[in-house]
Design a protein around this motif. Structure first.
Motif, PDB file in Angstrom:
ATOM      1  N   ALA A 149     -65.789  75.747  -6.985  1.00 22.11           N
ATOM      2  CA  ALA A 149     -65.731  76.029  -5.556  1.00 22.11           C
ATOM      3  C   ALA A 149     -64.776  75.048  -4.909  1.00 22.11           C
ATOM      4  O   ALA A 149     -64.336  74.083  -5.541  1.00 22.11           O
ATOM      5  CB  ALA A 149     -67.116  75.906  -4.941  1.00 22.11           C
ATOM      6  N   ARG A 150     -64.457  75.276  -3.671  1.00 22.17           N
ATOM      7  CA  ARG A 150     -63.605  74.365  -2.931  1.00 22.17           C
ATOM      8  C   ARG A 150     -64.218  72.972  -2.967  1.00 22.17           C
ATOM      9  O   ARG A 150     -65.393  72.799  -2.629  1.00 22.17           O
ATOM     10  CB  ARG A 150     -63.495  74.839  -1.474  1.00 22.17           C
ATOM     11  N   PRO A 153     -64.685  71.073   1.111  1.00 23.47           N
ATOM     12  CA  PRO A 153     -64.869  72.085   2.162  1.00 23.47           C
ATOM     13  C   PRO A 153     -64.605  71.498   3.536  1.00 23.47           C
ATOM     14  O   PRO A 153     -64.902  70.325   3.773  1.00 23.47           O
ATOM     15  CB  PRO A 153     -66.337  72.490   2.009  1.00 23.47           C
ATOM     16  N   GLU A 154     -63.992  72.308   4.375  1.00 23.52           N
ATOM     17  CA  GLU A 154     -63.724  71.819   5.727  1.00 23.52           C
ATOM     18  C   GLU A 154     -64.875  72.221   6.613  1.00 23.52           C
ATOM     19  O   GLU A 154     -65.414  73.311   6.500  1.00 23.52           O
ATOM     20  CB  GLU A 154     -62.404  72.382   6.242  1.00 23.52           C
TER      21      GLU A 154
ATOM     22  N   GLU B  29     -53.023  88.915  10.833  1.00 27.81           N
ATOM     23  CA  GLU B  29     -53.621  87.743  11.476  1.00 27.81           C
ATOM     24  C   GLU B  29     -55.106  87.631  11.107  1.00 27.81           C
ATOM     25  O   GLU B  29     -55.606  86.545  10.834  1.00 27.81           O
ATOM     26  CB  GLU B  29     -53.469  87.814  12.998  1.00 27.81           C
ATOM     27  N   VAL B  31     -56.422  88.716   8.437  1.00 32.04           N
ATOM     28  CA  VAL B  31     -56.463  88.291   7.035  1.00 32.04           C
ATOM     29  C   VAL B  31     -56.321  86.777   6.958  1.00 32.04           C
ATOM     30  O   VAL B  31     -57.064  86.112   6.233  1.00 32.04           O
ATOM     31  CB  VAL B  31     -55.354  88.998   6.214  1.00 32.04           C
ATOM     32  N   ARG B  32     -55.401  86.241   7.748  1.00 37.60           N
ATOM     33  CA  ARG B  32     -55.223  84.781   7.740  1.00 37.60           C
ATOM     34  C   ARG B  32     -56.490  84.075   8.217  1.00 37.60           C
ATOM     35  O   ARG B  32     -56.881  83.039   7.691  1.00 37.60           O
ATOM     36  CB  ARG B  32     -54.055  84.365   8.645  1.00 37.60           C
ATOM     37  N   MET B  33     -57.096  84.624   9.244  1.00 38.57           N
ATOM     38  CA  MET B  33     -58.314  83.992   9.772  1.00 38.57           C
ATOM     39  C   MET B  33     -59.434  84.031   8.741  1.00 38.57           C
ATOM     40  O   MET B  33     -60.105  83.027   8.501  1.00 38.57           O
ATOM     41  CB  MET B  33     -58.786  84.731  11.033  1.00 38.57           C
ATOM     42  N   GLU B  35     -59.150  84.262   5.626  1.00 41.05           N
ATOM     43  CA  GLU B  35     -58.738  83.355   4.556  1.00 41.05           C
ATOM     44  C   GLU B  35     -59.131  81.918   4.907  1.00 41.05           C
ATOM     45  O   GLU B  35     -59.738  81.210   4.102  1.00 41.05           O
ATOM     46  CB  GLU B  35     -57.217  83.472   4.401  1.00 41.05           C
ATOM     47  N   ALA B  36     -58.797  81.522   6.130  1.00 38.92           N
ATOM     48  CA  ALA B  36     -59.103  80.151   6.561  1.00 38.92           C
ATOM     49  C   ALA B  36     -60.607  79.909   6.540  1.00 38.92           C
ATOM     50  O   ALA B  36     -61.084  78.878   6.069  1.00 38.92           O
ATOM     51  CB  ALA B  36     -58.541  79.896   7.957  1.00 38.92           C
ATOM     52  N   ILE B  37     -61.349  80.875   7.034  1.00 35.58           N
ATOM     53  CA  ILE B  37     -62.806  80.715   7.147  1.00 35.58           C
ATOM     54  C   ILE B  37     -63.445  80.610   5.761  1.00 35.58           C
ATOM     55  O   ILE B  37     -64.249  79.714   5.502  1.00 35.58           O
ATOM     56  CB  ILE B  37     -63.422  81.896   7.925  1.00 35.58           C
ATOM     57  N   PHE B  39     -61.947  80.046   2.840  1.00 37.65           N
ATOM     58  CA  PHE B  39     -61.355  78.943   2.076  1.00 37.65           C
ATOM     59  C   PHE B  39     -62.008  77.619   2.460  1.00 37.65           C
ATOM     60  O   PHE B  39     -62.201  76.737   1.620  1.00 37.65           O
ATOM     61  CB  PHE B  39     -59.855  78.878   2.368  1.00 37.65           C
ATOM     62  N   ALA B  40     -62.346  77.482   3.720  1.00 33.70           N
ATOM     63  CA  ALA B  40     -62.886  76.206   4.210  1.00 33.70           C
ATOM     64  C   ALA B  40     -64.272  75.919   3.652  1.00 33.70           C
ATOM     65  O   ALA B  40     -64.697  74.788   3.603  1.00 33.70           O
ATOM     66  CB  ALA B  40     -62.942  76.221   5.737  1.00 33.70           C
ATOM     67  N   ALA B  42     -67.416  75.897   0.900  1.00 31.70           N
ATOM     68  CA  ALA B  42     -67.716  75.848  -0.530  1.00 31.70           C
ATOM     69  C   ALA B  42     -68.715  76.941  -0.887  1.00 31.70           C
ATOM     70  O   ALA B  42     -68.746  77.427  -2.001  1.00 31.70           O
ATOM     71  CB  ALA B  42     -68.268  74.477  -0.902  1.00 31.70           C
ATOM     72  N   ARG B  53     -66.863  85.769  13.541  1.00 33.12           N
ATOM     73  CA  ARG B  53     -65.774  84.831  13.816  1.00 33.12           C
ATOM     74  C   ARG B  53     -64.411  85.480  13.849  1.00 33.12           C
ATOM     75  O   ARG B  53     -63.459  84.872  14.330  1.00 33.12           O
ATOM     76  CB  ARG B  53     -65.846  83.682  12.818  1.00 33.12           C
ATOM     77  N   LEU B  67     -57.219  90.579   1.164  1.00 27.81           N
ATOM     78  CA  LEU B  67     -57.242  89.172   0.777  1.00 27.81           C
ATOM     79  C   LEU B  67     -57.541  89.040  -0.723  1.00 27.81           C
ATOM     80  O   LEU B  67     -56.934  88.227  -1.423  1.00 27.81           O
ATOM     81  CB  LEU B  67     -58.304  88.443   1.609  1.00 27.81           C
ATOM     82  N   PHE B  87     -64.080  81.742  -2.355  1.00 28.10           N
ATOM     83  CA  PHE B  87     -62.945  81.445  -3.229  1.00 28.10           C
ATOM     84  C   PHE B  87     -63.447  80.622  -4.407  1.00 28.10           C
ATOM     85  O   PHE B  87     -64.217  79.681  -4.225  1.00 28.10           O
ATOM     86  CB  PHE B  87     -61.864  80.663  -2.478  1.00 28.10           C
TER      87      PHE B  87
ATOM     88  N   PHE C  39     -57.452  72.796  -5.260  1.00 24.47           N
ATOM     89  CA  PHE C  39     -58.528  73.527  -4.580  1.00 24.47           C
ATOM     90  C   PHE C  39     -59.890  72.918  -4.883  1.00 24.47           C
ATOM     91  O   PHE C  39     -60.721  72.743  -3.995  1.00 24.47           O
ATOM     92  CB  PHE C  39     -58.501  74.987  -5.027  1.00 24.47           C
ATOM     93  N   GLY C  75     -53.325  81.374   5.807  1.00 25.46           N
ATOM     94  CA  GLY C  75     -54.350  80.811   6.684  1.00 25.46           C
ATOM     95  C   GLY C  75     -54.732  79.407   6.263  1.00 25.46           C
ATOM     96  O   GLY C  75     -55.390  78.683   6.992  1.00 25.46           O
ATOM     97  N   VAL C  76     -54.300  79.061   5.063  1.00 28.13           N
ATOM     98  CA  VAL C  76     -54.561  77.736   4.517  1.00 28.13           C
ATOM     99  C   VAL C  76     -53.216  77.196   4.059  1.00 28.13           C
ATOM    100  O   VAL C  76     -52.423  77.929   3.496  1.00 28.13           O
ATOM    101  CB  VAL C  76     -55.539  77.837   3.324  1.00 28.13           C
ATOM    102  N   LEU C  93     -54.917  77.904  13.236  1.00 31.27           N
ATOM    103  CA  LEU C  93     -56.189  78.618  13.099  1.00 31.27           C
ATOM    104  C   LEU C  93     -57.391  77.692  13.302  1.00 31.27           C
ATOM    105  O   LEU C  93     -58.521  78.078  13.044  1.00 31.27           O
ATOM    106  CB  LEU C  93     -56.285  79.289  11.721  1.00 31.27           C
ATOM    107  N   MET C  97     -62.236  77.686  13.176  1.00 33.31           N
ATOM    108  CA  MET C  97     -63.144  76.764  12.503  1.00 33.31           C
ATOM    109  C   MET C  97     -64.191  76.197  13.455  1.00 33.31           C
ATOM    110  O   MET C  97     -65.117  75.537  13.031  1.00 33.31           O
ATOM    111  CB  MET C  97     -62.378  75.601  11.879  1.00 33.31           C
TER     112      MET C  97
END
Lengths: 277, 241, 241
Positions: A149-150, A153-154, B29, B31-33, B35-37, B39-40, B42, B53, B67, B87, C39, C75-76, C93, C97
């Motif tokens: 996993a990441r 995490p942020e 856009e 998709v990017r959001m 992705e960010a959510i 990806f951030a 775990a 969101r 994605l 991810f 990652f 997005g990342v 983005l 968050m």
């Protein structure tokens, strides 16, 4: 039991399991097993079945039963203490064996030997299936071992926010009620519904200051006594104030009898004080 | 959503997928959001959370499908885990990642077997587990599995004694890289062979484990607080509470 | 997956680096590995660490450059953090968050009163509010009103103690649907609406707020940074600033 095991040179169950008993050939002179390593009689049966090296579907149940009974017999000879489960299974298998060997009688009730054997086969297959499944499961790509996993995490920042609601009507009502309440309270204070001791004292001190003649208290206060409601509070407060002022030596007071008018005058000096007495 | 952020959100029409350039930009856009959510985090992010969101009306399904496609051949993949998305590093790169491997508590053979039985047979009671294994299940084994958070108590079987039923969790899916319970290895064949039945099946109409492991089956009751107390999972409440 | 979505995929270009096909394949694999390593790492990964873990001879610099390029519009993003590399949410983005947890709240009666007094009597000090209301105003009430962003500190009264003056904001006008503060109803309108009794004491009046609430009155000083610091609204600046 530990001694007996040593004597029997037990094969650690782990190894038996790990090897899938493949290399533990049937050529072994006798079946020596550490019974502690088995997860119960069904597990032992499965192990024995696997030793037959055939598909469970084509296994000889009769042969399996005989092996199991032989194992139990062997364990008994070695005076291994067997859990009751193993003995119950042995009894059931002995019964199964008899059913399998003796042709089904016409008036027999219950399951036939073949049916019982099928059930046993089913249970063995099911256990084996679950055992294989658990192996397949642990060999999957597992999170934290093969797949990750990441790592960093942020954080999602949660902003707690209050949203307030109020209408203009709420606002104006609150304002009007509040201002009105205060305005009316102010008017009441102007009416001086109650005389405080302090107020009475101020008034008395102001009024009596220049006067040297005996004057009835009523008259001093006459112009302040607007109505009968105020009279009592004014009288009470000013009488109390009078006593205070007398004690402080600022006033002289006299009354001729109970409920008679009270006369006051400013203090004249030592002599007149005595005279007043 | 805060007032300030609204300004940045491009509104979405639900039917934006095959359409004008502007709509495609909006999809990109979203998709990017997403992705960010994802990806951030775990942990897997549920579609419900994503919906909250992403801009209102963003079509979650095509967004996530896109994605997933984007990441399908990368070193990091987008995977579905039960009701959520996460991810994860690509499985074929496991050999590079060994350094990151955390020492995991080794489960005993018995525990693994019980885990498999719970996974394939859920909802399943302890008595049923014991019937399959032909041996008692020590309390420690179930405790260990509950501790891993791969297994949970689902409810109670509507049979005499109301035994507790066990099932797997989303964490189980995540750990073993399964999208859903139906993806358990070999489950179709086992079902076909009637090996997921409690009794030897006379007919072979064996019900599959429910796709949604969270949903109680017809013969399960939900666990109540009283149940949990009984099972020692909740401390009894003070009476004046 | 929707049919049309592929067209919208922003491709990860693997052919950014010239070279033979075999070289490009190797590079792409190294990029995937680096991607997975960064990652999964809890800390930014240094190039030395990457060198240890990537196949011998993998050219770290072009690998990371490629990876950074791949993620540049996603997005990342892949960013340098100190001596290492890390993935971070794309700066534009950042707003996805943050999640607002909005709680609908009704203003208390006291808060409404104070708000109304501030609106009508602005600029007004806390002592003046208390004088009008005849009761003390809790700090909580004023804090709540400041939180609504309907009320603000305007300045300081040029009197001993330099008390802070309060006034309303444009947001206040917005929320209550007023074009300007002088649209607040006067005494006659309040009577007309039945909010005030017809017969009020002769000295009763409702003040007319200043036309321009942004402009300080003659007896107000503007708030300085020092004031804001004192009021705990600004963190003190470093002395070497």
């Amino acid at each position: 039991m530990a001694e007996a095991e040593k004597a029997a040179k037990p094969i650690p169950m782990d190894r038996l399991w790990a090897d899938q008993a493949e290399e533990r050939a049937t050529s072994d002179p006798e079946l020596v097993v550490d019974v502690d390593g088995f997860e119960g009689p069904l597990d032992l049966l499965l192990h024995l079945a696997r030793n037959q090296k055939v598909d469970l579907a084509r296994i000889s149940i009769l042969a399996l039963v005989e092996q199991y009974l032989e194992f139990i017999e062997h364990a008994r000879r070695l005076r291994l203490e067997l859990a009751a489960d193993y003995l119950v299974m042995a009894a059931w298998l002995a019964y199964l064996k008899s059913r399998l060997l003796i042709p089904k009688q016409a008036r027999d009730e219950g399951e036939s030997g073949e049916e019982m054997a099928a059930v046993l086969q089913f249970r063995l297959k099911r256990l084996e299936a679950m055992r294989d499944a658990s192996a397949r499961l642990v060999n999957r790509n597992r999170l934290g071992r093969d797949v990750f996993a990441r790592g960093a995490p942020e954080l999602v920042i949660v902003e707690k926010r209050n949203r307030y609601s109020a209408s203009l009507y709420d606002l104006l009502t609150a304002y009007a009620i509040q201002r009105q309440r205060r305005a009316i309270t102010n008017v009441r204070i102007a009416k001086r519904g109650v005389w405080s001791l302090k107020e009475a004292r101020e008034i008395l001190a102001r009024l009596i200051g220049p006067t040297t003649d005996w004057t009835a208290l009523d008259r001093f206060l006459a112009k302040y006594l607007a109505g009968p409601e105020e009279r009592k509070t004014a009288l009470a407060s000013s009488f109390a104030a009078t006593l205070e002022l007398v004690r402080e030596g600022m006033l002289e007071v006299q009354q001729t009898g109970a409920f008679a008018p009270i006369y006051l005058r400013g203090r004249q000096g030592q002599r007149s004080t005595e005279a007043a007495k | 959503m805060s007032e300030g952020s609204k300004a940045k959100v491009i509104p979405f029409s639900a039917d934006a997928v095959p359409g004008s350039t502007a709509e495609r930009v909006h999809l990109a856009e979203a998709v990017r959001m997403a992705e960010a959510i994802v990806f951030a985090s775990a942990e897997p992010v549920s579609e419900a959370q994503l919906e909250q969101r992403l801009p209102a009306g963003a079509p979650i399904e095509p967004v996530m499908a896109e994605l997933q496609q984007i990441y399908s051949r990368r070193g990091v993949n987008l995977v579905r885990v039960g009701p959520g998305w996460a991810f994860r590093t690509a499985p074929d790169l496991a050999f590079v990642m060994t350094r990151d491997a955390v020492q995991q508590k080794k489960l005993s053979r018995a525990a693994l077997e019980v885990l498999a039985i719970i996974a394939y047979h859920q909802p399943v009671t302890r008595a049923e587990i014991e019937d399959i294994r032909g041996v008692e299940t020590s309390k420690g084994t179930l405790d260990t599995l509950l501790e891993t958070e791969w297994v949970r108590m689902r409810g109670r079987r509507r049979t005499p004694g109301r035994p507790v039923t066990y099932g797997t969790t989303d964490r189980f899916l995540d750990h073993f890289g399964l999208e859903e319970i139906r993806d358990l290895p070999g489950i179709e064949e086992l079902k076909g062979a009637g090996l997921l039945a409690q009794r030897m099946p006379s007919n072979f109409s064996v019900p599959m484990p429910p796709a949604d492991t969270d949903e109680l089956t017809a013969d399960e009751d939900p666990l109540t607080d009283i149940d949990l107390e009984e099972l020692g999972l909740l401390t009894p409440r003070a009476t004046d509470d």
